[in-house]
Design a protein around this motif. Structure first.
Motif, mmCIF file in Angstrom:
data_model
loop_
_atom_site.group_PDB
_atom_site.id
_atom_site.type_symbol
_atom_site.label_atom_id
_atom_site.label_comp_id
_atom_site.label_asym_id
_atom_site.label_seq_id
_atom_site.Cartn_x
_atom_site.Cartn_y
_atom_site.Cartn_z
ATOM 1 N N PHE A 56 42.228 41.592 26.425
ATOM 2 C CA PHE A 56 41.438 41.928 27.667
ATOM 3 C C PHE A 56 41.492 40.617 28.723
ATOM 4 O O PHE A 56 41.235 39.451 28.196
ATOM 5 C CB PHE A 56 40.140 42.050 27.493
ATOM 6 C CG PHE A 56 39.059 42.182 28.574
ATOM 7 C CD1 PHE A 56 39.174 43.471 29.495
ATOM 8 C CD2 PHE A 56 38.177 41.360 28.729
ATOM 9 C CE1 PHE A 56 38.516 43.698 30.326
ATOM 10 C CE2 PHE A 56 37.216 41.748 29.881
ATOM 11 C CZ PHE A 56 37.376 42.846 30.743
ATOM 12 N N LYS A 57 41.833 40.932 30.158
ATOM 13 C CA LYS A 57 41.482 39.874 30.938
ATOM 14 C C LYS A 57 40.505 40.318 32.308
ATOM 15 O O LYS A 57 40.876 41.759 32.633
ATOM 16 C CB LYS A 57 42.795 39.574 31.683
ATOM 17 C CG LYS A 57 43.775 38.565 30.728
ATOM 18 C CD LYS A 57 44.862 37.919 31.720
ATOM 19 C CE LYS A 57 45.649 37.328 30.672
ATOM 20 N NZ LYS A 57 46.370 38.058 29.609
ATOM 21 N N MET A 58 39.691 39.920 32.708
ATOM 22 C CA MET A 58 38.714 40.581 33.597
ATOM 23 C C MET A 58 39.256 41.110 34.858
ATOM 24 O O MET A 58 39.250 42.198 35.084
ATOM 25 C CB MET A 58 37.603 39.640 33.878
ATOM 26 C CG MET A 58 36.701 40.026 35.045
ATOM 27 S SD MET A 58 35.675 41.572 34.445
ATOM 28 C CE MET A 58 34.486 40.770 33.450
ATOM 29 N N ASP A 59 40.274 40.374 35.474
ATOM 30 C CA ASP A 59 40.835 40.652 36.653
ATOM 31 C C ASP A 59 41.737 41.952 36.666
ATOM 32 O O ASP A 59 42.168 42.424 37.522
ATOM 33 C CB ASP A 59 41.202 39.411 37.686
ATOM 34 C CG ASP A 59 42.636 38.939 36.796
ATOM 35 O OD1 ASP A 59 43.378 39.428 35.968
ATOM 36 O OD2 ASP A 59 43.006 37.699 37.175
ATOM 37 N N GLY A 60 42.430 42.055 35.307
ATOM 38 C CA GLY A 60 43.206 43.370 35.046
ATOM 39 C C GLY A 60 44.521 43.519 36.136
ATOM 40 O O GLY A 60 45.027 44.406 36.065
ATOM 41 N N LYS A 61 45.022 42.217 36.519
ATOM 42 C CA LYS A 61 46.024 42.322 37.350
ATOM 43 C C LYS A 61 47.392 42.783 36.620
ATOM 44 O O LYS A 61 47.670 42.734 35.540
ATOM 45 C CB LYS A 61 46.447 40.751 37.782
ATOM 46 C CG LYS A 61 45.424 40.430 38.941
ATOM 47 C CD LYS A 61 45.763 39.256 39.765
ATOM 48 C CE LYS A 61 44.630 38.827 40.637
ATOM 49 N NZ LYS A 61 44.444 37.805 41.330
ATOM 50 N N ALA A 133 40.436 48.845 43.323
ATOM 51 C CA ALA A 133 41.588 49.573 43.965
ATOM 52 C C ALA A 133 41.952 48.611 45.147
ATOM 53 O O ALA A 133 43.385 48.484 45.425
ATOM 54 C CB ALA A 133 41.297 50.773 44.184
ATOM 55 N N GLN A 134 41.042 48.262 45.996
ATOM 56 C CA GLN A 134 41.564 47.622 47.302
ATOM 57 C C GLN A 134 42.155 46.274 46.935
ATOM 58 O O GLN A 134 43.073 45.693 47.637
ATOM 59 C CB GLN A 134 40.386 47.491 48.234
ATOM 60 C CG GLN A 134 40.095 48.946 48.886
ATOM 61 C CD GLN A 134 39.357 48.769 50.143
ATOM 62 O OE1 GLN A 134 38.410 48.727 49.907
ATOM 63 N NE2 GLN A 134 40.024 49.490 51.229
ATOM 64 N N ASP A 139 46.816 42.619 46.550
ATOM 65 C CA ASP A 139 47.735 41.853 45.837
ATOM 66 C C ASP A 139 49.155 42.438 45.599
ATOM 67 O O ASP A 139 49.906 41.952 44.637
ATOM 68 C CB ASP A 139 47.005 41.404 44.534
ATOM 69 C CG ASP A 139 45.815 40.743 44.430
ATOM 70 O OD1 ASP A 139 46.016 39.843 45.516
ATOM 71 O OD2 ASP A 139 44.988 40.595 43.631
ATOM 72 N N LYS A 140 49.337 43.559 46.187
ATOM 73 C CA LYS A 140 50.425 44.359 46.056
ATOM 74 C C LYS A 140 50.675 44.648 44.670
ATOM 75 O O LYS A 140 51.855 44.644 44.061
ATOM 76 C CB LYS A 140 51.537 43.780 46.737
ATOM 77 C CG LYS A 140 51.224 43.196 48.147
ATOM 78 C CD LYS A 140 52.656 43.183 48.906
ATOM 79 C CE LYS A 140 52.266 42.631 50.526
ATOM 80 N NZ LYS A 140 51.046 43.464 51.093
ATOM 81 N N ASP A 141 49.713 45.126 43.819
ATOM 82 C CA ASP A 141 49.947 45.353 42.523
ATOM 83 C C ASP A 141 49.921 47.017 42.373
ATOM 84 O O ASP A 141 48.932 47.375 43.092
ATOM 85 C CB ASP A 141 48.533 45.068 42.103
ATOM 86 C CG ASP A 141 48.343 45.301 40.401
ATOM 87 O OD1 ASP A 141 48.905 46.339 39.816
ATOM 88 O OD2 ASP A 141 47.340 44.846 39.547
ATOM 89 N N ASP A 142 50.910 47.595 42.021
ATOM 90 C CA ASP A 142 51.100 48.880 41.941
ATOM 91 C C ASP A 142 50.263 49.850 41.110
ATOM 92 O O ASP A 142 50.695 50.989 40.853
ATOM 93 C CB ASP A 142 52.386 49.411 42.132
ATOM 94 C CG ASP A 142 53.336 48.918 40.944
ATOM 95 O OD1 ASP A 142 52.773 48.350 39.877
ATOM 96 O OD2 ASP A 142 54.521 49.128 41.049
#
Lengths: 283, 320
Positions: A56-61, A133-134, A139-142
């Motif tokens: 687990f990572k909080m930012d979930g990138k 989501a925003q 971050d251009k994370d799809d």
């Protein structure tokens, strides 16, 4: 993650239901009805749909993220999180007990892996999911953001603030599912505060709406989520109206609000577990 | 007789402009800084940031609860959201959202609240929130800041962008003397002793720091030497600075544009009662709502201006 067969996923659903019942029974508190009804959704999401990392990572990138807005389904969420590797299954026995990371309603304060925001006070999750989501868009994370809300929860005004915002800002990397079981704590939703035509409401707010009519059939749930995913990236937020039955899986609990927030006693637990085979090993 | 002020000013400006300018600068320094506003971009002075960073700014419409939730989500994604609206709508209206999604969830959200207090003026009591500091300071994890002029508000805005954790930043609408330096370093949680004194300490926050500066000069004309301490951070409170000063002066006045119940004075009283019980007089709103009027008229009518601080100081002195 390798795709699992429907039969294997069904076994996880059955175990999740056992977990939920044993957890709420052990502390004689909590909410069994709705998580029983959402077992297929939880399992389809975590074991089939989400591109996620239990480390687990909080930012979930770079990952698909899930948010539970109706936090009282915590027992079901904790079960699926532990069964998919976020934390040891044995920790389920600490549910709702002192010094536990498994709070009555989900919280980040104790750093339980898988939880990114507290929920319980209803109506807030969709807003939070929109923000995530925003952030992904910036971050251009799809990857996608998923959220589950209760149908009764839609009586909260904030949900409709968020619904309006999502369409206006074209937040199309988000799939919101409504657990459409028609029950809330005081009774059936049409008696307490009639939701009327939910599909038309969400459509009027500018959402793409899909209906999953068999929300307790794994194949249908997966198909529904696949269909929802196909609608992402097209300029509109996506709503998945998931028709479930509260208390599904236990004959004397199904289809009534009576088990929304009441745990089974010893006898009821034994009877319920008799209908749910231990498939993965109890915690 | 003219007053010999220890701090003077050549210009007046609103503290909200200090926020707007600080916000823009914070955005230039750090690409993770993002903004949200609930249909008050002009009033909050967030327009320059929006113009320069449109992809990092989100208009939420008149929907503050949603704005707080979105801010929490942006923070999860690693952004540093500054959510702006009037102090009334930034606190009382969204208390539960702040409590659950921001404070309890420990999200790095900056709640930026303008038009706080009576000095909002003519809009009247519906908008003049006088309970916000109390509500916010009660929340675990929350840092609460109430700067005194344009320069300090700008410095505070830059400081909170670098601070990890939820913050409530309170500022206001009226044009107000700029009497603190432009190049000041803003240290969260560190009180600023602005004027040395020996007879009584005036602990002031927000717009009333200026009133305290004026009061100090008035008291000095009567041979009373007041110490003036700028408590820009209500929480965490600089207890050490408070105790050190009162140890020297032996009595104190708190001055704030807020209800006496739950405000800065309450926090100071808690500190004194535990460590050094000493006379404390409150300058604040006494369990009432405000009304329409000019800022000056309202500060006078509700007993918050320099004259009232002078009277309170004399009461405190008499109790020593």
């Amino acid at each position: 993650m390798e795709k699992q067969s429907i039969e294997q996923l069904q076994k996880i659903c059955t175990q999740l239901r056992r977990d939920v019942l044993r957890m709420v029974h052990a502390v004689q508190s909590g909410h069994p009805g709705a998580p029983l009804g959402c077992a297929e959704f939880f399992v389809a999401l975590y074991f089939d749909q989400l591109r996620h990392n239990p480390d687990f990572k909080m930012d979930g990138k770079g990952e698909d993220l899930f948010f539970l807005s109706n936090g009282h389904l915590s027992a079901g969420w904790y079960s699926v999180l532990s069964r998919s590797g976020y934390f040891p299954v044995s920790e389920l026995k600490t549910f709702r007990k002192l010094n536990s990371r498994l709070q009555g309603h989900p919280a980040t304060h104790e750093h339980l892996p898988g939880i990114r925001v507290a929920s319980g006070s209803l109506g807030q999750g969709l807003s939070v999911a929109l923000g995530v989501a925003q952030a992904k868009k910036i971050d251009k994370d799809d990857k996608l953001v998923y959220i589950l809300m209760g149908d009764g929860e839609l009586q909260e005004g904030q949900v409709w603030e968020a619904a309006m915002y999502a369409a206006h800002h074209k937040v199309d990397n988000l799939i919101a599912t409504v657990d459409y079981n028609g029950q809330q704590i005081d009774g059936p939703t049409d008696k307490i505060m009639d939701l009327k035509n939910l599909k038309a409401k969400w459509e009027a707010f500018g959402w793409e709406v899909i209906e999953t009519k068999e929300g307790n059939d794994l194949k249908s749930v997966i198909e529904g989520l696949e269909k929802a995913k196909a609608f992402t990236g097209k300029g509109k937020p996506v709503l998945n109206l998931l028709y479930t039955e509260m208390g599904y899986g236990v004959d004397f609990m199904v289809g009534t609000h009576k088990w929304h927030g009441s745990p089974p006693n010893d006898e009821q637990l034994a009877k319920a577990l008799g209908q749910l085979e231990e498939t993965l090993g109890d915690y | 007789m003219s007053l010999d002020l220890k701090f003077t000013f050549t210009e007046k400006k609103d503290t909200r402009s200090g926020f707007g300018d600080g916000f823009l600068e914070a955005g230039r320094k750090n690409p993770n800084v993002v903004g949200l506003c609930a249909d008050l971009i002009g009033s909050l002075k967030m327009g320059d940031f929006q113009k320069e960073f449109p992809e990092r700014f989100f208009q939420t419409g008149i929907a503050e609860a949603n704005m707080i939730g979105i801010s929490a989500g942006l923070a999860i994604g690693g952004k540093i959201p500054f959510a702006g609206t009037f102090a009334n709508f930034a606190t009382g209206r969204v208390y539960d959202q702040i409590r659950q999604s921001v404070a309890y969830s420990d999200k790095n959200v900056k709640i930026c609240a303008s038009h706080a207090g009576l000095t909002l003026g003519e809009d009247g009591a519906t908008h003049q929130i006088l309970e916000d500091l109390g509500m916010m300071k009660m929340l675990p994890h929350m840092t609460v800041i109430n700067p005194c002029d344009y320069n300090q508000t700008k410095a505070a805005t830059l400081a909170i962008a670098e601070h990890e954790g939820p913050v409530y930043l309170r500022f206001g609408r009226p044009s107000w003397p700029i009497f603190t330096p432009a190049d000041q370093k803003f240290e969260i949680g560190k009180a600023w002793k602005m004027i040395d004194g020996k007879d009584v300490t005036i602990f002031a926050t927000g717009h009333l720091v200026w009133e305290a500066v004026v009061a100090e000069a008035m008291l000095r004309q009567e041979g009373i030497h007041a110490e003036v301490i700028n408590i820009h951070t209500i929480k965490p409170l600089d207890e050490e600075a408070i105790l050190e000063s009162v140890k020297k002066t032996g009595c104190a006045v708190s001055a704030e544009e807020h209800q006496i119940n739950g405000g800065l004075g309450d926090s100071i009283a808690q500190t004194l009662i535990r460590h050094n019980p000493a006379p404390l007089e409150y300058v604040g709103v006494n369990d009432s709502f405000g009304e329409s009027g000019t800022p000056t008229q309202l500060l006078e009518k509700y007993g918050l201006n320099a004259e009232n601080i002078v009277k309170a100081a004399k009461r405190a002195l008499a109790r020593k």
